[in-house]
Write a protein that holds these residues in place. Structure first.
Motif, short mmCIF file in Angstrom:
data_model
loop_
_atom_site.label_atom_id
_atom_site.label_comp_id
_atom_site.label_asym_id
_atom_site.label_seq_id
_atom_site.Cartn_x
_atom_site.Cartn_y
_atom_site.Cartn_z
N UNK A 64 -3.55 21.67 -5.77
CA UNK A 64 -2.39 22.48 -6.15
C UNK A 64 -1.09 21.77 -5.77
N UNK A 65 -1.08 21.24 -4.55
CA UNK A 65 0.10 20.49 -4.10
C UNK A 65 0.36 19.29 -5.01
N UNK A 66 -0.71 18.61 -5.38
CA UNK A 66 -0.59 17.44 -6.25
C UNK A 66 0.01 17.84 -7.60
N UNK A 67 -0.45 18.99 -8.08
CA UNK A 67 0.04 19.44 -9.39
C UNK A 67 1.54 19.78 -9.32
N UNK A 68 1.92 20.50 -8.28
CA UNK A 68 3.33 20.87 -8.14
C UNK A 68 4.20 19.64 -7.93
N UNK A 69 3.70 18.71 -7.11
CA UNK A 69 4.48 17.50 -6.82
C UNK A 69 4.46 16.52 -8.00
N UNK A 70 3.49 16.66 -8.87
CA UNK A 70 3.36 15.70 -9.97
C UNK A 70 2.92 14.34 -9.47
N UNK A 71 2.18 14.34 -8.36
CA UNK A 71 1.73 13.08 -7.75
C UNK A 71 0.32 13.27 -7.23
N UNK A 72 -0.51 12.21 -7.22
CA UNK A 72 -1.88 12.37 -6.75
C UNK A 72 -1.97 12.70 -5.25
N UNK A 73 -3.07 13.29 -4.86
CA UNK A 73 -3.38 13.53 -3.45
C UNK A 73 -3.30 12.21 -2.68
N UNK A 74 -2.65 12.23 -1.51
CA UNK A 74 -2.55 11.01 -0.72
C UNK A 74 -1.39 11.08 0.24
N UNK A 75 -1.15 9.93 0.92
CA UNK A 75 -0.09 9.85 1.92
C UNK A 75 1.07 9.01 1.39
N UNK A 76 2.27 9.53 1.55
CA UNK A 76 3.47 8.84 1.08
C UNK A 76 4.43 8.71 2.26
N UNK A 77 4.61 7.47 2.71
CA UNK A 77 5.50 7.22 3.84
C UNK A 77 6.80 6.64 3.30
N UNK A 78 7.93 7.21 3.71
CA UNK A 78 9.21 6.64 3.29
C UNK A 78 10.02 6.22 4.51
N UNK A 79 10.41 4.95 4.51
CA UNK A 79 11.31 4.45 5.56
C UNK A 79 12.71 4.39 4.98
N UNK A 80 13.63 5.13 5.54
CA UNK A 80 15.03 5.08 5.09
C UNK A 80 15.85 4.30 6.10
N UNK A 81 16.39 3.17 5.69
CA UNK A 81 17.13 2.33 6.63
C UNK A 81 18.36 1.74 5.94
N UNK A 82 19.48 2.48 6.00
CA UNK A 82 20.69 2.02 5.30
C UNK A 82 21.11 0.60 5.68
N UNK A 83 20.66 0.15 6.87
CA UNK A 83 21.07 -1.18 7.35
C UNK A 83 20.55 -2.30 6.46
N UNK A 84 19.53 -2.01 5.64
CA UNK A 84 19.02 -3.06 4.76
C UNK A 84 20.13 -3.58 3.85
N UNK A 85 21.03 -2.66 3.49
CA UNK A 85 22.15 -3.02 2.61
C UNK A 85 23.11 -4.02 3.26
N UNK A 86 23.14 -4.03 4.58
CA UNK A 86 24.03 -4.96 5.28
C UNK A 86 23.30 -6.28 5.52
N UNK A 87 24.08 -7.30 5.83
CA UNK A 87 23.48 -8.61 6.02
C UNK A 87 23.15 -8.87 7.49
N UNK A 88 22.61 -7.85 8.15
CA UNK A 88 22.35 -7.92 9.58
C UNK A 88 20.89 -8.27 9.85
N UNK A 89 20.64 -9.57 10.06
CA UNK A 89 19.25 -10.03 10.12
C UNK A 89 18.48 -9.47 11.31
N UNK A 90 19.19 -9.22 12.41
CA UNK A 90 18.53 -8.65 13.58
C UNK A 90 18.00 -7.25 13.25
N UNK A 91 18.85 -6.45 12.63
CA UNK A 91 18.43 -5.10 12.26
C UNK A 91 17.31 -5.16 11.21
N UNK A 92 17.39 -6.15 10.32
CA UNK A 92 16.33 -6.31 9.32
C UNK A 92 14.98 -6.54 10.00
N UNK A 93 15.01 -7.28 11.12
CA UNK A 93 13.76 -7.53 11.85
C UNK A 93 13.16 -6.23 12.37
#
Lengths: 328, 328, 328, 328
Positions: A56-85
C-alpha cells in the motif's frame, strides 16, 4: 492546483523518495501507511531514511518497496574539499549499511546517462573516477590487489547513442561477469532547486523506467538483472515545468490569503493553467531543464565524491588515502 | 505586473534588441521614437532589422544607437545540414552588409565565454571552428593564402578563469595586432524559450557590460577598443526567473478575463510576487538557467554555422566549399 | 638482424596483413603458399586485397584465414574534405563487398579502445560519429526509419577502465541484441610511419588477442561471439622500438655495401643490439608510441571517414547526403 | 656521429639546460667556462641547478645567461598522490627561491601550447588548475582574498589557432595588466625518454624562439615584455629523430669496442646516416613525436603539480590545503 495532479498531467515522475514523501504527506496531512521515515543530522547536513515496507505504501509513494536513503549536504555546491571528504565518508557509511556483501563478493558499477549532455553525464563521470579492480586481482600483484574486492565498471551510454535499451546492455554484461551486486549511478531530476547537486539518494530498489534525466525505458532492477541493484542518484536539474508550477503555487498561496480571491480562483480551469506553462516552454517542453550555470564543475565535484564514497564502501579494509592514490 | 518592471527589479538585461523592441511596443502600444524596424523572410525563417537612430530611441530601448539584425531560423535546432547551409549563407550575407571593410582590411574574431560551462561556451566553440589566416599570409604559400583577408582569432576566457576583465585582454591584443574590425561572438540570454539556439543577432554596436550569459563587466566597444566592433550573439539560455515570470504572466492574462478577479489581483504586492519567484529559485537565484537537454549538440551546431558564416562574409572571393576544406 | 626476428624478440605483433605480407615476401624472396595478393588503384590511392586461403598461409602470415583489404590514401592526412568523401565512398564499396548481409539483417558496431588516450581513441570516436538506428525503427517514424537497417553501437571501454575483458562485454551484448554481424573498429600499430592515419584495413576475421594499440586479451571473433565479425583498423602509432629498429636496419644496409664491414658486423650479437634499443626506450619500453603532433585532428578526421563509410555500406538505399544529415 | 652535430643538422634545439650541459661536457670532456652546476637530492629525486654566468658560457650552451633549475622526480609518472605532494612542495620551494617578488607584487601566468594536441596541452592544463586572484581582490571578500597576491592567468593558444604570434598576445596583455612578473608554462621536448613527464625545469630567462613542443617564433622574455619572465617547462615528448639517433649511437658504441670495425665505420658518411633516419620518419619528419601511451593522464597529473607548486610559491602565507580548496 495540487502538485501531485500537475505532475501526473505533465507526466513528470518524482525521482526522489524524500520529495514524494514530503509531497504526499503535505497534501494528505497524515502519515503514509506502510512507510517509515527517520531523520538524523551530521556535520555537513542531514540524512533521511525512508522505508517503504508494504504494498500500500509503495502504491501511494509510486515507488517499489525498499530503503531510500537521502544525504542532503549543501556544502557539495561549494569548493570545500575538506567538507567534501566528510560527505564522502558519510556516503560510504550509509552505502555500506545496505551493501549486504560478503568480503569476497564482486560488484559491477554502472554509470548511466549521456556523456555528451552535461547534466546527464554524472554516471559516466563517476565511472571515470572509479577504480576497476576485477582484472587487477587476476593480472596485478597479489600483495596489493589481493585485498581489494573485484569491482568492474561500465558506462553503457544511452539509447540514442547505442540503439540498445540500457538495461539490455547491463543484463548482457551481468550474465557474463556475474557480479554479486550492481551499483547504478544516475543523474536525477528534483522538484526543488536547492537539491541540485547537493542531495544524494541511495536506494536498494534499483532504477525503474522513466526515472532519471535521460529517462531509461526498461528497469535496471534485481527482477530483470537477477542480482541486487543499488541505485545512487543525484539531482542535477529541475524540470522547467516544475519550476513554473512551483512559482504559480507560491503565487496562489498569496492569493489564497484573501478569502474572496481564493474562492474565485478556485474555479480556474487547471487545464488552462497547464496551457500557460506549455505556452511558455514550447517548443522544447519536457526537454527543458533548469540547471545552475556552473553545472560542469558541479558534475565533476559530485562525480569525485560519489566515486570515492563507493570505493570506500566496497573496500572497507583499505584506507581512504590509499584508495585515492589508485584513481584518477 | 509589467515585464519591463520585473526585469528591472531582477536586474535582468535584455540581450536581444528584437525582444526589447517587442516588449516596449507591446507595453506602450505605440512606435518607439527614433527606432525603425523592418522584417523580411527567407527560405528558413525571418530577418528583423532594428535601427536605433536617435538618442531618445536608444534611451527607451536601453541599447546604444546602431543596427541590430536578427535571423530567426528554427531549423538550426534540427540536424538538417542542408538547411543549416542556407542559414549560414544568410548569416554571411547579413554580416557582409554591415562589415564595411576594404578588401585588404584585417579582422580579429573574439570568442567570449567560458569553455567549461556548456551554455556559455559558444564563443570559444566558434573560434575552434574558425580559420585564422593572418599568419598564413606571412608563413604560408602566397597562391593559396594571398587571397584571404588577414584574420586572427582569440578565446580570451572569462574573468573567473583569467582574473582579468575580458575587455582588457582584447584591448591589449587589439593594440598589438591593430585589426580594422573586431567581431565578438557571445552566448546570450533570451526572454523566450523558442529563441534558444535558433536566433542569431548581429549588431554593429559591440558588446556592453552586463550582457551575455557570462556577464562581462567592461564594454567591448569601439569606444574602448578604438576599432569598430560587430557583436554576434545567439541565445543559449533563458533566465529561470524569466520563465517563472512568463508563466505568472500567462496565468494573470487568464485571471484578467474575469473582471472581478482582475480588479482584486491588481492590488497584489509585486514585491511579494517577486518573493514567490525568489523562494523557488534559491539558493542559485540569478545563476539558474533554463536550457534544453541537448544543449551540447546545439552549441556545436550553432558554433559551426556562425564560424562558417563569418568565414564566408570575410572571404567573399573564396567559394564556401573551399573555405570549409580549410577548417576543422 | 631480420625484422621478423626482432619483432618476435620484442613481442610486437603485426597488426596489418599487408605489412606482414611485405615483410615475409621480402625476407623469403618468394610467394607465400596459400596466400593471394591483388592490388588496384583509385583516385586517391591504392587498394590491396590479401586472401589467406589455407592453413599453411595462415601459419606463415601469423593471421587467420580470411580476407584483408587495405585502402592506402595519403590524402586522409590532409584537410581536404572533397578527397575524404572519395575515400569514404571507396571504404563503403570495399566494406560492402564483404558485408554479406540480407537487407533486413542487423549490425552491432563496436568502437574499441580508450577514449582517454588519444591515439587509442579511434574506436570510440567512430561510435560518436555513427548513427544507431535499432531503436528508431521501434520508436521513430516508420516512413523515415523503416528503410534503415537496425544498427546498434557500443564503446565498451578498455580492461583498465572496466575491469572486464572487452570481448566479454561484447559477448554479453551480442547475446542480448543478437545482431547478424559485428563490426569492430580499432586503432592499430603500423611498422611504417607513412601508414599512420592513412591506411584503412578491413578484415573479415575479427580481432585477435594482442592486436591494436590497446592490446585486447581475448578474441573478438566469430568463434567467440557466434556471429561474423568484420574488423576495421587504422594505424595511429608506430611502436618506438620499431622506429629504432627501422633506423638501425637502414644504417646496416649502408654498412653492408662495404663487404669488409658487412662481414664483421654480421658477428654482432643481436641481443646487444636489442639492448641498445631497450636502453634508449626505458623506462617506458613497449608503452612508447610514435605519433604525429596533430594526432588529435587525425583521429577526428579518420573517425568521421570510417563512421560515414560504415553508414553508407550498411544503408546502401539511403543517399550519403541524407545519412550525413542524421549524424553529429 | 656527434650528437651535437646531429641536432644541428636536424634543426633540433635542446630545451633543457641540464641536457645541453651533459651533452657538451660529455663531448668535450671538460668544464664549460662561465657555467656552474650544482646537484642536490631530496626525498623523491634530484635537483640540478645550472648557472650560466658569462657570455662565453651562454654561447657554448646555446642558452641565455641565467639560472636553470631542474627537478627530476620519476615518481611523477606514478599515481602516488602523497609523493606528488612532496614534489609540489619542492617545486614551490625552488620556484620561490628565484621569484624575487615583494608581497604585494602581481604575477601573470601564461599557459603556452595547443589544447587540441595532448602532448602540447600542458600549459593550458596548468591554467585550468590555477587560481586567478586578481579580480577576487577587487570583487571578492577582503578577509579571504586580501592576503592573496594578485594573480592573473592566460592560455593564449598557438599561432595556428590564433594567427597571432603568442608573444604578441602576451605583450598586449602585459601592457594592460602590468604584472610584476610573468610565469610561462610550456611543454618541452627532451633528449631522453626517461625525462618525459618526470623533469621540471624552472628558468629565469623566459622562453626563446624555437623552444617547446609547439615551437614559438618570438621570444617570451623580459627583453620583449618589459617584465621578468620565469619559464617552467616539462618534457612531454622526445623527437622521433632523437630516438633514432640515440639508438644508432648506442649501436655505434658497441661497434667501437671492436677496433677494426671502429676504424672503418668512422668513414661512414654522416649525411647518409641522416638519410637513414629521414627515410624512416617521412612523411611526418620533424612533427613525429615519441610519447608514452598514457600521455593524457600524465599531462593531467603534471598539470596539477605545476599549478599547485606555482600557487604555493606565489601565496606563501596561505596553507597548501587552503589553496587546494580554492581550485578545481
Amino acid at each position: 492546483m495540487k502538485r501531485s495532479e500537475f505532475l501526473k498531467r505533465f507526466g513528470i515522475k518524482l525521482d526522489m523518495a524524500v520529495e514524494a514523501h514530503d509531497l504526499i504527506r503535505g497534501e494528505t496531512g497524515r502519515e503514509i501507511p506502510g512507510v517509515k521515515m527517520d531523520k538524523q543530522t551530521f556535520s555537513q547536513g542531514e540524512i533521511t531514511v525512508i522505508n517503504i515496507m508494504e504494498p500500500l505504501g509503495a502504491q501511494i509513494m509510486g515507488k517499489p518497496i525498499g530503503t531510500y536513503i537521502t544525504i542532503d549536504a549543501p556544502v557539495i555546491r561549494e569548493n570545500n574539499k575538506l567538507a567534501h571528504k566528510e560527505v564522502t565518508a558519510k556516503l560510504a557509511e550509509q552505502l555500506g549499511s545496505i551493501l549486504n556483501l560478503k568480503p569476497e563478493d564482486s560488484a559491477l558499477l554502472v554509470g548511466l546517462g549521456n556523456w555528451n549532455a552535461t547534466p546527464d553525464a554524472l554516471g559516466p563521470r563517476v565511472i571515470h573516477y572509479s577504480l576497476a579492480t576485477r582484472h587487477l586481482r587476476k593480472y596485478g600483484p597479489q600483495e596489493i590487489f589481493g585485498v581489494l574486492r573485484p569491482v568492474s565498471a561500465l558506462a553503457p551510454g544511452v539509447l540514442g547513442i547505442t540503439g540498445i535499451e540500457t538495461a539490455e546492455i547491463i543484463k548482457g554484461v551481468v550474465d557474463r561477469v556475474q557480479p554479486n551486486l550492481v551499483i547504478a549511478i544516475d543523474a536525477l531530476a528534483a522538484q526543488s532547486v536547492e537539491r541540485i547537486g547537493t542531495s544524494i539518494q541511495i536506494a536498494n530498489t534499483g532504477i525503474n523506467p522513466g526515472s532519471g534525466v535521460g529517462n531509461i525505458r526498461a528497469g535496471i532492477t534485481q527482477e530483470f538483472l537477477g542480482v541486487p541493484v543499488i541505485a545512487i542518484g543525484v539531482p542535477t536539474v529541475v524540470n522547467a515545468a516544475t519550476i513554473a508550477q512551483s512559482v504559480l503555487d507560491q503565487f496562489m498561496q498569496q492569493i489564497n490569503q484573501n478569502p474572496v480571491l481564493a474562492k474565485t480562483v478556485a474555479n480556474l480551469n487547471p487545464i488552462s493553467v497547464d496551457q500557460a506553462i506549455k505556452n511558455v516552454l514550447q517548443p522544447y517542453q519536457e526537454n527543458l531543464m533548469v540547471t545552475p550555470k556552473e553545472i560542469d564543475d558541479l558534475i565533476n565535484n559530485i562525480g569525485k565524491i560519489i566515486a570515492a564514497g563507493i570505493g570506500q564502501a566496497l573496500h572497507p579494509s583499505v584506507a581512504p588515502e590509499d584508495l585515492e592514490m589508485l584513481v584518477h
